[in-house]
Design a protein around this motif. Structure first.
Motif, PDB file in Angstrom:
ATOM      1  N   LEU A 169       1.269  13.314  -4.514  1.00 50.62           N
ATOM      2  CA  LEU A 169       0.663  13.721  -3.249  1.00 50.62           C
ATOM      3  C   LEU A 169      -0.729  13.151  -3.024  1.00 50.62           C
ATOM      4  CD1 LEU A 169       1.775  17.472  -3.205  1.00 50.62           C
ATOM      5  CD2 LEU A 169       2.947  15.475  -2.267  1.00 50.62           C
ATOM      6  N   PHE A 170      -1.374  12.654  -4.085  1.00 57.30           N
ATOM      7  CA  PHE A 170      -2.746  12.174  -3.937  1.00 57.30           C
ATOM      8  C   PHE A 170      -2.829  10.653  -3.821  1.00 57.30           C
ATOM      9  CE2 PHE A 170      -3.109  16.283  -6.080  1.00 57.30           C
ATOM     10  CZ  PHE A 170      -4.032  16.922  -5.256  1.00 57.30           C
ATOM     11  N   LEU A 171      -1.682   9.987  -3.735  1.00 56.25           N
ATOM     12  CA  LEU A 171      -1.695   8.527  -3.636  1.00 56.25           C
ATOM     13  C   LEU A 171      -2.433   8.073  -2.387  1.00 56.25           C
ATOM     14  CD1 LEU A 171       1.806   7.160  -4.714  1.00 56.25           C
ATOM     15  CD2 LEU A 171      -0.405   6.639  -5.734  1.00 56.25           C
ATOM     16  N   GLU A 172      -3.365   7.140  -2.598  1.00 60.04           N
ATOM     17  CA  GLU A 172      -4.093   6.530  -1.491  1.00 60.04           C
ATOM     18  C   GLU A 172      -3.658   5.086  -1.265  1.00 60.04           C
ATOM     19  OE1 GLU A 172      -8.083   6.943  -2.818  1.00 60.04           O
ATOM     20  OE2 GLU A 172      -8.091   9.133  -2.626  1.00 60.04           O
ATOM     21  N   GLU A 173      -3.002   4.493  -2.273  1.00 62.25           N
ATOM     22  CA  GLU A 173      -2.486   3.134  -2.133  1.00 62.25           C
ATOM     23  C   GLU A 173      -1.313   2.961  -3.091  1.00 62.25           C
ATOM     24  OE1 GLU A 173      -3.853  -1.551  -2.654  1.00 62.25           O
ATOM     25  OE2 GLU A 173      -5.364   0.025  -2.439  1.00 62.25           O
ATOM     26  N   LEU A 174      -0.205   2.458  -2.564  1.00 63.56           N
ATOM     27  CA  LEU A 174       0.989   2.175  -3.357  1.00 63.56           C
ATOM     28  C   LEU A 174       1.471   0.780  -2.993  1.00 63.56           C
ATOM     29  CD1 LEU A 174       3.290   3.005  -5.264  1.00 63.56           C
ATOM     30  CD2 LEU A 174       4.452   4.017  -3.287  1.00 63.56           C
ATOM     31  N   ASN A 175       1.345  -0.150  -3.914  1.00 62.99           N
ATOM     32  CA  ASN A 175       1.717  -1.544  -3.648  1.00 62.99           C
ATOM     33  C   ASN A 175       2.877  -1.940  -4.559  1.00 62.99           C
ATOM     34  OD1 ASN A 175       1.888  -4.256  -3.031  1.00 62.99           O
ATOM     35  ND2 ASN A 175      -0.321  -4.614  -3.130  1.00 62.99           N
ATOM     36  N   LEU A 176       4.047  -2.080  -3.983  1.00 58.16           N
ATOM     37  CA  LEU A 176       5.261  -2.467  -4.699  1.00 58.16           C
ATOM     38  C   LEU A 176       5.733  -3.859  -4.273  1.00 58.16           C
ATOM     39  CD1 LEU A 176       7.270   0.878  -4.303  1.00 58.16           C
ATOM     40  CD2 LEU A 176       5.633   0.272  -6.094  1.00 58.16           C
ATOM     41  N   ILE A 187      11.803   8.231   1.966  1.00 56.77           N
ATOM     42  CA  ILE A 187      11.260   8.458   3.312  1.00 56.77           C
ATOM     43  C   ILE A 187      10.330   9.659   3.398  1.00 56.77           C
ATOM     44  CG2 ILE A 187      13.225   7.357   4.450  1.00 56.77           C
ATOM     45  CD1 ILE A 187      14.358  10.147   4.965  1.00 56.77           C
ATOM     46  N   LYS A 188      10.133  10.377   2.300  1.00 59.33           N
ATOM     47  CA  LYS A 188       9.340  11.599   2.362  1.00 59.33           C
ATOM     48  C   LYS A 188       7.897  11.354   1.920  1.00 59.33           C
ATOM     49  CE  LYS A 188      13.345  14.554   1.335  1.00 59.33           C
ATOM     50  NZ  LYS A 188      13.912  15.526   0.371  1.00 59.33           N
ATOM     51  N   ARG A 189       7.032  12.275   2.308  1.00 58.92           N
ATOM     52  CA  ARG A 189       5.647  12.360   1.872  1.00 58.92           C
ATOM     53  C   ARG A 189       4.928  11.018   1.977  1.00 58.92           C
ATOM     54  NH1 ARG A 189       8.499  15.720  -1.894  1.00 58.92           N
ATOM     55  NH2 ARG A 189       8.002  17.913  -1.515  1.00 58.92           N
ATOM     56  N   VAL A 190       4.508  10.444   0.844  1.00 56.50           N
ATOM     57  CA  VAL A 190       3.672   9.250   0.884  1.00 56.50           C
ATOM     58  C   VAL A 190       4.352   8.100   1.616  1.00 56.50           C
ATOM     59  CG1 VAL A 190       4.505   8.409  -1.362  1.00 56.50           C
ATOM     60  CG2 VAL A 190       2.267   7.692  -0.532  1.00 56.50           C
ATOM     61  N   PHE A 191       5.671   8.024   1.568  1.00 55.81           N
ATOM     62  CA  PHE A 191       6.378   6.909   2.201  1.00 55.81           C
ATOM     63  C   PHE A 191       6.406   7.023   3.723  1.00 55.81           C
ATOM     64  CE2 PHE A 191       7.844   6.731  -2.160  1.00 55.81           C
ATOM     65  CZ  PHE A 191       7.812   5.376  -2.421  1.00 55.81           C
ATOM     66  N   LYS A 192       5.959   8.138   4.248  1.00 51.93           N
ATOM     67  CA  LYS A 192       5.839   8.280   5.693  1.00 51.93           C
ATOM     68  C   LYS A 192       4.604   7.562   6.226  1.00 51.93           C
ATOM     69  CE  LYS A 192       8.175  12.758   6.233  1.00 51.93           C
ATOM     70  NZ  LYS A 192       8.004  14.172   6.687  1.00 51.93           N
ATOM     71  N   ILE A 196      -0.527   3.007   3.740  1.00 55.04           N
ATOM     72  CA  ILE A 196      -0.915   2.998   2.323  1.00 55.04           C
ATOM     73  C   ILE A 196       0.187   2.473   1.413  1.00 55.04           C
ATOM     74  CG2 ILE A 196      -2.509   4.919   2.677  1.00 55.04           C
ATOM     75  CD1 ILE A 196      -0.513   6.714   1.236  1.00 55.04           C
ATOM     76  N   VAL A 197       1.349   2.127   1.978  1.00 56.34           N
ATOM     77  CA  VAL A 197       2.480   1.645   1.184  1.00 56.34           C
ATOM     78  C   VAL A 197       2.806   0.215   1.577  1.00 56.34           C
ATOM     79  CG1 VAL A 197       4.898   1.979   0.560  1.00 56.34           C
ATOM     80  CG2 VAL A 197       3.433   3.970   0.968  1.00 56.34           C
TER      81      VAL A 197
END
Length: 218
Positions: A169-176, A187-192, A196-197
């Motif tokens: 829940l605290f992710l500010e940046e996710l780089n895949l 599709i939930k939470r951070v992926f919305k 930041i993704v």
């Protein structure tokens, strides 16, 4: 001596093994020099070491177990980025119970991301980009409840994106980006939050409302 700060110079040669004689060191900052050779195993003698930054040098060899594999060092920050380290990230990385930031980006590391990374419960910043890591993202990443930044871009990772990442829940940046991930994107939470993704360069990924047999969906 409690701090050794020599960054931003033109220092040459190997990091001397005698650095291990400075057993009271809390901080070692040797980044942005021209050091070469391997990490001296004697660093484990610095039993109070909390912050190690030897990035932006010409260091090579493997990451020694004496550094990563021991729970005796109270390491909070480790930055080995922008060198030429090879081999795998040791499974024993999970022994770093106090670690807050790990940066091993821009090296030649390979193998799988060890499942034990999920034991680093205080970890907030994890930089693994621009290596040759393969396999899947370990499901244990979901245990890193305080993780703020995860960058695994430009590797050879594959498989589905773990749904457990939605729980961070605290992710500010996710780089895949620029890997070989496949299947549906969570599709939930951070992926919305598309700001930041980053998922670009994964041609076998697709979103839930699309037919996931499609190619080049992202």
């Amino acid at each position: 001596m409690q701090a050794l700060v020599l960054f931003g110079n033109r220092l040459l040669g190997e990091i001397p093994a005698s650095i291990g004689n400075l057993t009271q060191l809390f901080i070692i900052y040797l980044y942005d020099n021209k050091f070469e050779g391997t990490i001296p195993p004697s660093l484990v003698n610095c039993q109070n070491l909390q912050s190690l930054d030897i990035s932006q040098n010409n260091l090579n060899g493997s990451i020694p177990l004496q550094l990563i594999g021991t729970s005796s060092l109270p390491l909070v920050n480790v930055n080995l980025s922008h060198n030429s380290f090879t081999g795998e990230l040791p499974f024993e990385v999970g022994n770093l119970k106090n670690i807050n930031q790990i940066d091993i980006s821009n090296n030649n590391l390979s193998g799988e991301i060890p499942l034990s990374i999920g034991n680093c419960l205080i970890l907030e910043y994890l930089f693994l980009q621009r290596n040759s890591f393969s396999g899947a993202i370990p499901s244990s990443m979901a245990f890193l409840k305080g993780l703020r930044l995860l960058d695994v871009s430009q590797n050879n990772l594959s498989g589905p994106i773990p749904e457990g990442l939605e729980k961070l829940l605290f992710l500010e940046e996710l780089n895949l980006s620029f890997n070989n991930f496949e299947g549906e994107v969570p599709i939930k939470r951070v992926f919305k939050n598309i700001s930041i993704v980053s998922l670009i360069g994964n041609t076998k990924l697709c979103v839930a409302y699309q037919n996931c047999s499609c190619q080049n969906a992202l």
